[in-house]
Design a protein around this motif. Structure first.
Motif, PDB file in Angstrom:
ATOM      1  N   PHE A 145      25.474 -15.780 -68.148  1.00 17.78           N
ATOM      2  CA  PHE A 145      24.131 -15.632 -68.705  1.00 17.78           C
ATOM      3  C   PHE A 145      23.355 -16.940 -68.875  1.00 17.78           C
ATOM      4  N   GLN A 146      23.996 -18.077 -68.714  1.00 16.94           N
ATOM      5  CA  GLN A 146      23.341 -19.352 -69.007  1.00 16.94           C
ATOM      6  C   GLN A 146      22.039 -19.522 -68.216  1.00 16.94           C
ATOM      7  N   GLY A 147      20.956 -19.831 -68.948  1.00 14.57           N
ATOM      8  CA  GLY A 147      19.681 -20.126 -68.322  1.00 14.57           C
ATOM      9  C   GLY A 147      18.889 -18.921 -67.869  1.00 14.57           C
ATOM     10  N   LEU A 148      19.408 -17.706 -68.088  1.00 17.42           N
ATOM     11  CA  LEU A 148      18.701 -16.505 -67.660  1.00 17.42           C
ATOM     12  C   LEU A 148      17.888 -15.901 -68.800  1.00 17.42           C
ATOM     13  N   ASP A 149      16.784 -15.267 -68.440  1.00 15.33           N
ATOM     14  CA  ASP A 149      15.969 -14.568 -69.428  1.00 15.33           C
ATOM     15  C   ASP A 149      16.481 -13.141 -69.549  1.00 15.33           C
ATOM     16  N   ALA A 150      17.750 -13.034 -69.901  1.00 13.32           N
ATOM     17  CA  ALA A 150      18.391 -11.724 -69.991  1.00 13.32           C
ATOM     18  C   ALA A 150      18.088 -11.074 -71.329  1.00 13.32           C
ATOM     19  N   ASP A 151      18.307  -9.764 -71.385  1.00 14.24           N
ATOM     20  CA  ASP A 151      18.136  -9.028 -72.636  1.00 14.24           C
ATOM     21  C   ASP A 151      19.078  -9.645 -73.674  1.00 14.24           C
ATOM     22  N   PRO A 152      18.535 -10.293 -74.731  1.00 11.83           N
ATOM     23  CA  PRO A 152      19.409 -10.991 -75.686  1.00 11.83           C
ATOM     24  C   PRO A 152      20.360 -10.067 -76.423  1.00 11.83           C
ATOM     25  N   VAL A 153      19.932  -8.834 -76.670  1.00 15.04           N
ATOM     26  CA  VAL A 153      20.798  -7.884 -77.374  1.00 15.04           C
ATOM     27  C   VAL A 153      22.007  -7.538 -76.505  1.00 15.04           C
ATOM     28  N   PHE A 154      21.749  -7.276 -75.221  1.00 13.93           N
ATOM     29  CA  PHE A 154      22.839  -6.942 -74.296  1.00 13.93           C
ATOM     30  C   PHE A 154      23.788  -8.124 -74.131  1.00 13.93           C
ATOM     31  N   ALA A 155      23.221  -9.326 -73.919  1.00 13.73           N
ATOM     32  CA  ALA A 155      24.052 -10.510 -73.715  1.00 13.73           C
ATOM     33  C   ALA A 155      24.914 -10.785 -74.938  1.00 13.73           C
ATOM     34  N   ARG A 194      27.417 -13.257 -62.096  1.00 10.22           N
ATOM     35  CA  ARG A 194      26.162 -14.000 -62.227  1.00 10.22           C
ATOM     36  C   ARG A 194      25.049 -13.310 -61.429  1.00 10.22           C
ATOM     37  N   GLN A 195      25.377 -12.854 -60.239  1.00 12.63           N
ATOM     38  CA  GLN A 195      24.396 -12.166 -59.403  1.00 12.63           C
ATOM     39  C   GLN A 195      23.894 -10.898 -60.098  1.00 12.63           C
ATOM     40  N   ALA A 197      23.884 -10.370 -63.346  1.00 11.70           N
ATOM     41  CA  ALA A 197      23.091 -10.778 -64.500  1.00 11.70           C
ATOM     42  C   ALA A 197      21.693 -11.220 -64.082  1.00 11.70           C
ATOM     43  N   GLU A 198      21.616 -11.928 -62.963  1.00  7.43           N
ATOM     44  CA  GLU A 198      20.312 -12.379 -62.461  1.00  7.43           C
ATOM     45  C   GLU A 198      19.439 -11.190 -62.072  1.00  7.43           C
ATOM     46  N   ALA A 199      20.042 -10.196 -61.412  1.00  5.84           N
ATOM     47  CA  ALA A 199      19.287  -9.009 -61.035  1.00  5.84           C
ATOM     48  C   ALA A 199      18.837  -8.239 -62.267  1.00  5.84           C
ATOM     49  N   GLY A 200      19.729  -8.158 -63.257  1.00  7.56           N
ATOM     50  CA  GLY A 200      19.373  -7.474 -64.497  1.00  7.56           C
ATOM     51  C   GLY A 200      18.266  -8.180 -65.236  1.00  7.56           C
ATOM     52  N   ALA A 201      18.330  -9.515 -65.275  1.00  9.27           N
ATOM     53  CA  ALA A 201      17.287 -10.293 -65.960  1.00  9.27           C
ATOM     54  C   ALA A 201      15.953 -10.151 -65.244  1.00  9.27           C
ATOM     55  N   ALA A 202      15.973 -10.147 -63.895  1.00  8.36           N
ATOM     56  CA  ALA A 202      14.736  -9.986 -63.129  1.00  8.36           C
ATOM     57  C   ALA A 202      14.131  -8.613 -63.379  1.00  8.36           C
ATOM     58  N   GLY A 203      14.985  -7.594 -63.444  1.00  7.75           N
ATOM     59  CA  GLY A 203      14.488  -6.254 -63.715  1.00  7.75           C
ATOM     60  C   GLY A 203      13.901  -6.137 -65.104  1.00  7.75           C
ATOM     61  N   ALA A 204      14.523  -6.818 -66.085  1.00 12.21           N
ATOM     62  CA  ALA A 204      14.025  -6.762 -67.455  1.00 12.21           C
ATOM     63  C   ALA A 204      12.669  -7.435 -67.581  1.00 12.21           C
ATOM     64  N   SER A 205      12.412  -8.440 -66.725  1.00 11.96           N
ATOM     65  CA  SER A 205      11.136  -9.157 -66.800  1.00 11.96           C
ATOM     66  C   SER A 205      10.081  -8.554 -65.889  1.00 11.96           C
ATOM     67  N   GLY A 206      10.435  -7.467 -65.175  1.00 13.47           N
ATOM     68  CA  GLY A 206       9.466  -6.789 -64.332  1.00 13.47           C
ATOM     69  C   GLY A 206       9.341  -7.368 -62.951  1.00 13.47           C
ATOM     70  N   GLU A 207      10.180  -8.343 -62.573  1.00  9.79           N
ATOM     71  CA  GLU A 207      10.087  -8.959 -61.259  1.00  9.79           C
ATOM     72  C   GLU A 207      10.850  -8.181 -60.211  1.00  9.79           C
ATOM     73  N   SER A 208      11.607  -7.185 -60.613  1.00 11.22           N
ATOM     74  CA  SER A 208      12.422  -6.418 -59.676  1.00 11.22           C
ATOM     75  C   SER A 208      12.572  -5.011 -60.215  1.00 11.22           C
ATOM     76  N   SER A 209      12.948  -4.104 -59.372  1.00  8.51           N
ATOM     77  CA  SER A 209      13.109  -2.716 -59.805  1.00  8.51           C
ATOM     78  C   SER A 209      14.576  -2.417 -60.056  1.00  8.51           C
ATOM     79  N   GLY A 210      15.238  -3.224 -60.868  1.00  7.39           N
ATOM     80  CA  GLY A 210      16.633  -3.004 -61.196  1.00  7.39           C
ATOM     81  C   GLY A 210      16.795  -1.830 -62.135  1.00  7.39           C
ATOM     82  N   PRO A 211      18.024  -1.459 -62.456  1.00  4.05           N
ATOM     83  CA  PRO A 211      18.276  -0.323 -63.332  1.00  4.05           C
ATOM     84  C   PRO A 211      17.557  -0.471 -64.668  1.00  4.05           C
ATOM     85  N   ALA A 212      16.904   0.576 -65.095  1.00  6.93           N
ATOM     86  CA  ALA A 212      16.148   0.577 -66.351  1.00  6.93           C
ATOM     87  C   ALA A 212      16.826   1.489 -67.353  1.00  6.93           C
TER      88      ALA A 212
END
Length: 319
Positions: A145-155, A194-195, A197-212
């Motif tokens: 998770f380091q450096g990612l804008d991931a969902d803080p609750v999930f992380a 890491r991959q 987590a990056e996809a999840g973080a991108a989806g959470a920020s609206g940059e990708s259509s990852g699982p919601a």
């Protein structure tokens, strides 16, 4: 007898206490139980106080107390209660160590390990302290998770799960910990985590259509529909697989606010592949074994179900 002023010889004292004369003489020479007096012929004599002192020394030595600590107790620089507390704690540590060694040996026997390097690795990992074991897990999550804008609750929820190898681990728990430690330090697994987590973080920020979050119920529907087909040996690219895709893909598209179609099904299939890794599932299975969680608390088999669904999506997109 000593109340009447009668002294015991060293031989009498040995017979009374069951200690060898040589041992009593040694205790006298180092000052632990010096003789009270000497006879006119120079023989050592002991009164009631010396007898009681020797009884205490014998008892402490039978409890495994070292001579330096015995001297502190006799000199009253260390109370019996404090000595007992410290020694009990030391024994607890030794017992934990012995139990772990026993479990390692049983695990080695059960696994049929015949490689000294593998044995050495298992032994070293099993004997790490609780803090050292947790540090290995913490390092894994940090790299994820380091450096990612991931969902803080999930992380934080992921990081908060400790790995508590018990003081008296079973061989299965030792095996699970060794496998887990090896897994989370595997560079390829870390890269995949890491991959994801990056996809999840991108989806959470609206940059990708990852699982919601809204799709959770849909994934449960995937399990309900796919599980019986997998059990029956039905292939993902079969007509039955296409029916599953035709039923679920439009619902996924609706949940994301997009239109269903070939491109969407291909994208959804690729995302399901990304987030379906048997090693992730194995991670939680191993944590459950180590922490002795109820079997029903750790779900197994979901990755295989999602892999089947992903293959069906990709097959439908290419049809």
């Amino acid at each position: 007898m000593n109340d009447d002023g009668i002294f015991l010889s060293i031989g009498d004292l040995a017979r009374r206490t069951g200690l060898p004369v040589k041992t009593i003489r040694y205790y006298a020479d180092i000052g632990l139980v010096p003789p009270t007096d000497r006879s006119p012929a120079g023989y050592r004599r002991y009164d009631a106080v010396a007898v009681a002192r020797l009884d205490l020394v014998r008892t402490l030595r039978e409890l495994g107390i070292d001579l330096a600590t015995v001297r502190q107790v006799l000199d009253r620089s260390l109370s019996l209660a404090d000595m007992a507390t410290a020694h009990a704690a030391a024994l607890d540590a030794q017992i934990r160590l012995l139990r772990t060694r026993r479990s390692v040996l049983r695990a080695v026997a059960a696994l049929g390990i015949d490689d000294h390097e593998e044995l050495d690795l298992m032994n070293r990992l099993a004997h790490l302290s609780a803090a050292e074991r947790q540090q290995i897990i913490d390092d894994y999550w940090e790299s994820t998770f380091q450096g990612l804008d991931a969902d803080p609750v999930f992380a934080e929820r992921m990081r908060s799960v400790s790995v508590d190898l018990p003081d008296d681990p079973t061989p299965a728990q030792v095996e699970a910990w060794v496998e887990l430690a090896d897994l989370v330090q595997d560079p390829s697994y870390r890269a995949r985590a890491r991959q994801m987590a990056e996809a999840g973080a991108a989806g959470a920020s609206g940059e990708s259509s990852g699982p919601a979050p809204a799709e959770v119920a849909l994934y449960e529907s995937v399990t309900d529909l796919v599980t019986p087909l997998r059990s029956a040996g039905v292939a993902p690219a079969s007509p039955e697989g296409r029916l599953v895709v035709d039923q679920l893909a439009p619902r996924f598209a609706h949940a994301r606010g997009v239109s269903d179609g070939v491109d969407f099904r291909r994208e959804l299939g690729q995302q399901v592949v990304l987030f379906s890794d048997a090693r992730v599932e194995r991670y939680w299975e191993l944590v459950g074994i180590i922490n002795d969680w109820p079997r029903e608390q750790v779900r197994s088999g979901s990755v295989a179900t999602m892999e089947w669904f992903a293959q069906a999506l990709l097959a439908a997109a290419e049809a």
